[in-house]
Design a protein around this motif. Structure first.
Motif, PDB file in Angstrom:
ATOM      1  N   ASP A  34       0.834  -1.201   0.000  1.00  0.00           N
ATOM      2  CA  ASP A  34       0.000   0.000   0.000  1.00  0.00           C
ATOM      3  C   ASP A  34       0.871   1.254   0.000  1.00  0.00           C
ATOM      4  OD1 ASP A  34      -1.868   2.001   0.297  1.00  0.00           O
ATOM      5  OD2 ASP A  34      -2.900   1.052   1.978  1.00  0.00           O
ATOM      6  N   LEU A  35       0.991   1.844  -1.168  1.00  0.00           N
ATOM      7  CA  LEU A  35       1.660   3.130  -1.339  1.00  0.00           C
ATOM      8  C   LEU A  35       0.606   4.140  -1.776  1.00  0.00           C
ATOM      9  CD1 LEU A  35       4.730   1.837  -3.411  1.00  0.00           C
ATOM     10  CD2 LEU A  35       4.606   2.183  -0.951  1.00  0.00           C
ATOM     11  N   GLY A  36      -0.609   3.954  -1.249  1.00  0.00           N
ATOM     12  CA  GLY A  36      -1.786   4.640  -1.748  1.00  0.00           C
ATOM     13  C   GLY A  36      -1.984   6.077  -1.333  1.00  0.00           C
ATOM     14  N   THR A  37      -1.165   6.600  -0.440  1.00  0.00           N
ATOM     15  CA  THR A  37      -1.315   8.015  -0.082  1.00  0.00           C
ATOM     16  C   THR A  37      -0.175   8.814  -0.705  1.00  0.00           C
ATOM     17  OG1 THR A  37      -0.029   7.824   1.948  1.00  0.00           O
ATOM     18  CG2 THR A  37      -2.416   7.436   2.119  1.00  0.00           C
ATOM     19  N   TYR A  38      -0.430  10.075  -0.895  1.00  0.00           N
ATOM     20  CA  TYR A  38       0.540  10.962  -1.524  1.00  0.00           C
ATOM     21  C   TYR A  38       1.873  10.949  -0.779  1.00  0.00           C
ATOM     22  CZ  TYR A  38       2.480  15.259  -3.484  1.00  0.00           C
ATOM     23  OH  TYR A  38       3.283  16.164  -4.102  1.00  0.00           O
ATOM     24  N   GLY A  39       1.834  11.030   0.544  1.00  0.00           N
ATOM     25  CA  GLY A  39       3.062  11.067   1.336  1.00  0.00           C
ATOM     26  C   GLY A  39       3.870   9.782   1.238  1.00  0.00           C
ATOM     27  N   VAL A  40       3.200   8.642   1.344  1.00  0.00           N
ATOM     28  CA  VAL A  40       3.892   7.353   1.265  1.00  0.00           C
ATOM     29  C   VAL A  40       4.449   7.145  -0.136  1.00  0.00           C
ATOM     30  CG1 VAL A  40       3.621   4.839   1.458  1.00  0.00           C
ATOM     31  CG2 VAL A  40       2.560   6.332   3.145  1.00  0.00           C
ATOM     32  N   TRP A  41       3.667   7.508  -1.154  1.00  0.00           N
ATOM     33  CA  TRP A  41       4.141   7.373  -2.539  1.00  0.00           C
ATOM     34  C   TRP A  41       5.376   8.253  -2.784  1.00  0.00           C
ATOM     35  CZ3 TRP A  41       4.043   4.054  -6.255  1.00  0.00           C
ATOM     36  CH2 TRP A  41       4.508   4.417  -7.512  1.00  0.00           C
ATOM     37  N   SER A 157      -4.470   5.044  -6.589  1.00  0.00           N
ATOM     38  CA  SER A 157      -5.330   5.294  -5.446  1.00  0.00           C
ATOM     39  C   SER A 157      -5.967   6.673  -5.573  1.00  0.00           C
ATOM     40  CB  SER A 157      -4.488   5.219  -4.174  1.00  0.00           C
ATOM     41  OG  SER A 157      -5.139   5.824  -3.097  1.00  0.00           O
ATOM     42  N   VAL A 158      -7.101   6.855  -4.939  1.00  0.00           N
ATOM     43  CA  VAL A 158      -7.748   8.170  -4.930  1.00  0.00           C
ATOM     44  C   VAL A 158      -6.987   9.146  -4.045  1.00  0.00           C
ATOM     45  CG1 VAL A 158     -10.050   7.274  -5.436  1.00  0.00           C
ATOM     46  CG2 VAL A 158      -9.315   7.512  -3.059  1.00  0.00           C
ATOM     47  N   ASN A 159      -6.053   8.641  -3.234  1.00  0.00           N
ATOM     48  CA  ASN A 159      -5.308   9.480  -2.299  1.00  0.00           C
ATOM     49  C   ASN A 159      -3.920   9.881  -2.803  1.00  0.00           C
ATOM     50  OD1 ASN A 159      -7.385   9.419  -0.371  1.00  0.00           O
ATOM     51  ND2 ASN A 159      -6.706   7.407   0.303  1.00  0.00           N
ATOM     52  N   GLY A 160      -3.669   9.711  -4.101  1.00  0.00           N
ATOM     53  CA  GLY A 160      -2.433  10.226  -4.680  1.00  0.00           C
ATOM     54  C   GLY A 160      -1.290   9.259  -4.843  1.00  0.00           C
ATOM     55  N   GLY A 161      -1.484   7.990  -4.611  1.00  0.00           N
ATOM     56  CA  GLY A 161      -0.411   7.020  -4.774  1.00  0.00           C
ATOM     57  C   GLY A 161      -0.892   5.797  -5.532  1.00  0.00           C
ATOM     58  N   TYR A 162      -0.241   4.667  -5.277  1.00  0.00           N
ATOM     59  CA  TYR A 162      -0.584   3.408  -5.951  1.00  0.00           C
ATOM     60  C   TYR A 162      -0.590   2.286  -4.932  1.00  0.00           C
ATOM     61  CZ  TYR A 162       0.106   5.623 -10.459  1.00  0.00           C
ATOM     62  OH  TYR A 162      -0.004   6.428 -11.556  1.00  0.00           O
ATOM     63  N   ILE A 163      -1.365   1.257  -5.245  1.00  0.00           N
ATOM     64  CA  ILE A 163      -1.385   0.029  -4.476  1.00  0.00           C
ATOM     65  C   ILE A 163      -0.959  -1.094  -5.421  1.00  0.00           C
ATOM     66  CG2 ILE A 163      -2.797  -1.575  -3.138  1.00  0.00           C
ATOM     67  CD1 ILE A 163      -4.540   0.867  -2.378  1.00  0.00           C
ATOM     68  N   ILE A 164       0.054  -1.851  -5.030  1.00  0.00           N
ATOM     69  CA  ILE A 164       0.558  -2.942  -5.854  1.00  0.00           C
ATOM     70  C   ILE A 164      -0.045  -4.234  -5.333  1.00  0.00           C
ATOM     71  CG2 ILE A 164       2.619  -4.167  -6.613  1.00  0.00           C
ATOM     72  CD1 ILE A 164       3.316  -0.851  -5.408  1.00  0.00           C
TER      73      ILE A 164
END
Length: 167
Positions: A34-41, A157-164
């Motif tokens: 889960d890299l689904g948020t902008y900050g984590v991405w 993701s809708v939160n600015g990142g991606y989920i693998i």
């Protein structure tokens, strides 16, 4: 006439299958990163073409990644790279299992050549094309055995990142 037609169809099928690359040779393991948020991405994702990162829960790569009970990194880890998504023709994050499909052992983690962006097995020396989204073999035993890398899905993701994921 029917026998000749069936024989021709069978021969065409045999020749067509000779060019098939098998990318399902590794054991099936769950992947969910889960890299689904902008900050984590922005911290752990990939941004420029050829930018890559290896995720492996067993090897704790990347070193400070916040692994949790819902994080799974496949058979040999996950190679995440910014490359060309051939299905859309645009640049996007692409993910593959980081284990060599020739060696079929999780401890042989692929590396990426920083000049060609080929993924390379440290054991058998096979090269794989990860920059154009195929994960297909370029040279070595993988090419002669016609085996490619196991691809995974990168969903925005809708939160600015991606989920693998593997599903």
């Amino acid at each position: 006439m029917i026998k000749k037609t069936l024989l021709l169809i069978m021969l065409l099928g045999v020749f067509a299958s000779c060019n098939h690359i098998d990318n399902k040779v590794l054991p099936s393991y769950t992947v969910r990163i889960d890299l689904g948020t902008y900050g984590v991405w922005n911290t752990y994702g990939v941004t420029g073409v050829g930018d890559y990162r290896i995720f492996s829960r067993n090897k704790q790569l990347p070193a400070n990644f916040p692994y949790n009970a819902n994080t799974f990194t496949g058979f040999g880890g996950v190679l995440l790279i910014m490359g060309l998504d051939t299905s859309t023709g645009s640049y996007a994050p692409l993910a593959f299992d980081a284990a060599c499909p020739v060696e079929r052992r999780p401890e042989y983690t692929l590396t990426v050549d920083p000049t060609t962006f080929d993924a390379i097995c440290p054991k058998c020396g096979s090269h794989y094309n990860v920059l154009n989204g195929s994960g297909g073999p370029l040279s070595g035993t993988a090419l002669s055995q016609k085996v490619g890398l196991q691809p995974y899905k990168c969903r925005q993701s809708v939160n600015g990142g991606y989920i693998i994921t593997s599903y």
